[in-house]
Design a protein around this motif. Structure first.
Motif, mmCIF file in Angstrom:
data_model
loop_
_atom_site.group_PDB
_atom_site.id
_atom_site.type_symbol
_atom_site.label_atom_id
_atom_site.label_comp_id
_atom_site.label_asym_id
_atom_site.label_seq_id
_atom_site.Cartn_x
_atom_site.Cartn_y
_atom_site.Cartn_z
ATOM 1 N N LYS A 1 -6.830 3.380 -0.233
ATOM 2 C CA LYS A 1 -6.759 4.227 0.959
ATOM 3 C C LYS A 1 -6.128 3.515 2.149
ATOM 4 N N ASN A 2 -5.527 4.324 3.001
ATOM 5 C CA ASN A 2 -4.903 3.817 4.218
ATOM 6 C C ASN A 2 -5.732 4.287 5.402
ATOM 7 N N ALA A 3 -6.526 3.382 5.950
ATOM 8 C CA ALA A 3 -7.368 3.766 7.085
ATOM 9 C C ALA A 3 -6.884 3.122 8.374
ATOM 10 N N CYS A 4 -6.713 1.789 8.381
ATOM 11 C CA CYS A 4 -6.355 1.120 9.640
ATOM 12 C C CYS A 4 -4.942 0.558 9.617
ATOM 13 N N GLU A 5 -4.456 0.224 8.441
ATOM 14 C CA GLU A 5 -3.133 -0.406 8.284
ATOM 15 C C GLU A 5 -2.988 -1.696 9.082
ATOM 16 N N CYS B 1 -5.698 -7.185 1.103
ATOM 17 C CA CYS B 1 -5.465 -5.914 1.788
ATOM 18 C C CYS B 1 -4.005 -5.544 1.538
ATOM 19 N N LEU C 1 0.827 -1.208 0.000
ATOM 20 C CA LEU C 1 0.000 0.000 0.000
ATOM 21 C C LEU C 1 0.859 1.254 0.000
ATOM 22 N N GLY D 1 -5.370 -4.518 8.289
ATOM 23 C CA GLY D 1 -6.192 -5.553 7.682
ATOM 24 C C GLY D 1 -7.621 -5.598 8.180
ATOM 25 N N GLU D 2 -8.071 -4.514 8.810
ATOM 26 C CA GLU D 2 -9.403 -4.534 9.414
ATOM 27 C C GLU D 2 -10.483 -3.870 8.576
ATOM 28 N N CYS D 3 -10.119 -2.966 7.683
ATOM 29 C CA CYS D 3 -11.154 -2.103 7.083
ATOM 30 C C CYS D 3 -11.382 -2.329 5.589
ATOM 31 N N GLY D 4 -10.412 -2.879 4.887
ATOM 32 C CA GLY D 4 -10.576 -3.154 3.462
ATOM 33 C C GLY D 4 -10.417 -1.959 2.548
ATOM 34 N N SER D 5 -10.122 -0.786 3.085
ATOM 35 C CA SER D 5 -10.045 0.399 2.223
ATOM 36 C C SER D 5 -8.834 0.356 1.288
ATOM 37 N N CYS D 6 -7.892 -0.535 1.566
ATOM 38 C CA CYS D 6 -6.662 -0.632 0.767
ATOM 39 C C CYS D 6 -6.709 -1.799 -0.219
ATOM 40 N N CYS E 1 -2.263 -3.280 2.666
ATOM 41 C CA CYS E 1 -1.511 -2.855 3.863
ATOM 42 C C CYS E 1 -0.869 -4.052 4.552
HETATM 43 S S1 FES Z 1 -5.859 0.015 5.530
HETATM 44 FE FE1 FES Z 1 -7.468 -1.047 6.563
HETATM 45 S S2 FES Z 1 -7.280 -3.074 5.796
HETATM 46 FE FE2 FES Z 1 -5.622 -2.044 4.920
#
Ligand code: FES
Ligand code: FES
Length: 156
Positions: free
Chosen positions: A37-41, A58, A24, A43-48, A60
């Motif tokens: 996108k980088n939201a949680c870094e 993911c 990422l 593996g929790e949010c899927g934005s990446c 990240c």
């Molecule tokens: S930034 Fe949230 S899963 Fe990768």
């Protein structure tokens, strides 16, 4: 280290990558592809979410070195030139976007679902999108958009 990767069909190279760097980070900060996108870094949010050799991951959680010699497809690679992919069109038509932070990851995940599943049930859609968190939309319009894209593929 140097990392060579094919991104959206193009050979790309990143230099001075350190061993702990994520795919990422390389995509966003070294290759200028800020769609993921980088939201949680964590593996929790899927934005990446991006495709890695055709499988959504993911980014990240992928070390940049693991992507060496492999194919990555990001949200920037879904459209065909100026023509949006049907899943992107559906998101636009249903207004399945608010802040948009979750949208790139959701698009890649939904793109994969629609590509590999004929006429997905609501349960299958929810299951497929379970790893992509959205804090804004309440998910209903996202589900509508995925249903529409799947139906259009069905009737194409
Ligand atoms: S930034 Fe949230 S899963 Fe990768
Ligand atoms: S639109 Fe804001 S997090 Fe999904």
């Amino acid at each position: 280290m140097r990392v060579n990767v094919v991104v959206n069909g193009e050979k790309r190279q990143a230099d001075n990558v350190w061993e702990g760097e994520s795919l990422l980070y390389v995509l966003r900060e070294r290759l200028g592809l800020a769609g993921s996108k980088n939201a949680c870094e964590q593996g929790e949010c899927g934005s990446c979410t991006v495709y890695l050799d055709g499988v959504p991951v993911c980014s990240c959680l992928v070390a940049a070195g693991q992507a060496e010699g492999r194919e990555v497809r990001t949200v920037e690679g879904l459209a065909d030139g100026d023509r949006l992919d049907p899943i992107q069109e559906s998101f636009v038509e249903y207004g399945a976007i608010q802040c948009g932070f979750c949208t790139p990851g959701l698009l890649v995940t939904a793109h994969d679902l629609v590509a590999r599943t004929t006429d997905p049930s609501d349960a299958e859609i929810r299951e497929a999108l379970a790893g992509n968190l959205c804090r804004c939309t309440g998910y209903e319009k996202i589900l509508d958009a995925v249903r529409l894209a799947a139906a259009r593929k069905e009737n194409a």
